[in-house]
Design an enzyme around this catalytic site. Structure first.
Site, PDB file in Angstrom:
ATOM      1  N   ASP A 107       0.775  -1.263   0.000  1.00 28.82           N
ATOM      2  CA  ASP A 107       0.000   0.000   0.000  1.00 28.82           C
ATOM      3  C   ASP A 107       0.797   1.298   0.000  1.00 28.82           C
ATOM      4  O   ASP A 107       0.459   2.236   0.742  1.00 28.82           O
ATOM      5  CB  ASP A 107      -0.959   0.013   1.206  1.00 28.82           C
ATOM      6  CG  ASP A 107      -1.959  -1.129   1.168  1.00 28.82           C
ATOM      7  OD1 ASP A 107      -1.859  -1.972   0.273  1.00 28.82           O
ATOM      8  OD2 ASP A 107      -2.824  -1.183   2.055  1.00 28.82           O
TER       9      ASP A 107
ATOM     10  N   HIS B  82     -10.720   6.754   1.657  1.00 33.73           N
ATOM     11  CA  HIS B  82      -9.334   6.757   1.160  1.00 33.73           C
ATOM     12  C   HIS B  82      -9.196   5.687   0.076  1.00 33.73           C
ATOM     13  O   HIS B  82      -9.971   4.734   0.032  1.00 33.73           O
ATOM     14  CB  HIS B  82      -8.336   6.489   2.300  1.00 33.73           C
ATOM     15  CG  HIS B  82      -8.563   5.165   2.962  1.00 33.73           C
ATOM     16  ND1 HIS B  82      -9.455   4.986   4.004  1.00 33.73           N
ATOM     17  CD2 HIS B  82      -8.043   3.933   2.715  1.00 33.73           C
ATOM     18  CE1 HIS B  82      -9.461   3.724   4.364  1.00 33.73           C
ATOM     19  NE2 HIS B  82      -8.627   3.045   3.594  1.00 33.73           N
TER      20      HIS B  82
ATOM     21  N   LYS C  52      -6.938  -4.907  -3.003  1.00 39.15           N
ATOM     22  CA  LYS C  52      -7.718  -5.410  -1.864  1.00 39.15           C
ATOM     23  C   LYS C  52      -8.678  -4.338  -1.373  1.00 39.15           C
ATOM     24  O   LYS C  52      -8.526  -3.157  -1.710  1.00 39.15           O
ATOM     25  CB  LYS C  52      -6.782  -5.857  -0.733  1.00 39.15           C
ATOM     26  CG  LYS C  52      -5.918  -4.753  -0.168  1.00 39.15           C
ATOM     27  CD  LYS C  52      -4.850  -5.337   0.740  1.00 39.15           C
ATOM     28  CE  LYS C  52      -3.937  -4.276   1.292  1.00 39.15           C
ATOM     29  NZ  LYS C  52      -4.590  -3.199   2.024  1.00 39.15           N
TER      30      LYS C  52
ATOM     31  N   CYS D 101      -1.953  -2.774   7.776  1.00 40.90           N
ATOM     32  CA  CYS D 101      -1.890  -3.741   6.674  1.00 40.90           C
ATOM     33  C   CYS D 101      -0.609  -4.572   6.677  1.00 40.90           C
ATOM     34  O   CYS D 101      -0.642  -5.747   6.313  1.00 40.90           O
ATOM     35  CB  CYS D 101      -2.098  -3.028   5.345  1.00 40.90           C
ATOM     36  SG  CYS D 101      -3.813  -2.470   5.175  1.00 40.90           S
TER      37      CYS D 101
HETATM   38  C1  VGL Z   1      -4.522   0.747   6.041  1.00 41.93           C
HETATM   39  C2  VGL Z   1      -5.822   1.917   7.504  1.00 41.93           C
HETATM   40  C3  VGL Z   1      -6.925   1.728   6.715  1.00 41.93           C
HETATM   41  C4  VGL Z   1      -3.160   0.237   5.672  1.00 41.93           C
HETATM   42  C5  VGL Z   1      -5.615   0.543   5.254  1.00 41.93           C
HETATM   43  O1  VGL Z   1      -2.868   0.113   4.485  1.00 41.93           O
HETATM   44  O2  VGL Z   1      -2.375  -0.032   6.585  1.00 41.93           O
HETATM   45  N1  VGL Z   1      -4.646   1.435   7.166  1.00 41.93           N
HETATM   46  N2  VGL Z   1      -6.805   1.041   5.604  1.00 41.93           N
END
Ligand code: VGL
Length: 199
Positions: free
Chosen positions: A11, A72, A97, A141
């Site tokens: 991510d 987001h 995902k 994540c």
């Molecule tokens: C994530 C918060 C919400 C991450 C994803 O990628 O760690 N954190 N969604």
């Protein structure tokens, strides 16, 4: 030859970097290290997986539908794009995902490639047994992906110089948790010498 080790970059998207909808403080500082790892794995002909949060506009993951987060990484928006300094090579396998509006999609094990194939099935087909994991966020994540991988009996190496967390204390706890579950902590010099020793 069948690949045994693979890199997973979690991510590294605009919305998780400073200025993004859910910007992790100094999240962008890991990018040079991540780029180095990517190069190293590609030079060794080892697979590089790159995940992205890829949410629909409406999902239970977002506050307006009762979830924990502001919107987001909405599909096809700038916030969902990889950070412009992150050099995603053509050979990288991109995994998405959080597509399912009923799932959070924290773990890369919930992610699928463009054809809908799940991460674990790809790993099995490639004979990958060891995962080197970096990216954002340590306490979400990266954590869920690492713990899932350990539970699924992969050998896990968390790249401590290529991760960044939302909360410092939670990130420290995450590292302790991963070590307690027999995950390894690695830096670039560890990994580069490991990959040179033959595999
Ligand atoms: C994530 C918060 C919400 C991450 C994803 O990628 O760690 N954190 N969604």
């Amino acid at each position: 030859m069948k690949a045994k080790k693979a890199l997973v970059v979690v991510d590294l998207q605009n919305d998780f970097c400073p200025g993004g909808a859910l910007g992790v403080r100094e999240g962008d500082l890991i990018i040079p290290a991540v780029n180095k790892y990517v190069k190293l794995f590609l030079n060794k002909n080892l697979p590089v997986f790159v995940s992205r949060d890829w949410h629909p506009k409406t999902t239970k993951h977002f506050q307006e539908s009762g979830g924990p987060w502001p919107p987001h990484c909405i599909q096809n928006t700038r916030g969902a794009e990889f950070h412009p300094d992150f050099r995603v090579p053509g050979q990288a396998i991109i995994l998405s995902k959080g597509i399912n509006p009923d799932m959070d999609g924290y773990s890369v094990f919930d992610a699928q490639n463009e054809q809908g194939k799940f991460f674990e099935d790809m790993l099995d087909e490639m004979g990958v047994k060891e995962l080197y994991i970096g990216g954002i966020a340590t306490d979400y994540c990266v954590r869920m992906t690492s713990l899932d991988a350990i539970n699924k009996k992969f050998k896990v190496h968390v790249l401590v110089d290529a991760i960044k967390g939302v909360d410092e204390e939670a990130s420290r706890r995450t590292i302790d948790e991963i070590v307690a579950q027999k995950g390894n902590l690695k830096t670039y010099s560890d990994v580069s010498s490991e990959l040179s020793d033959g595999f």
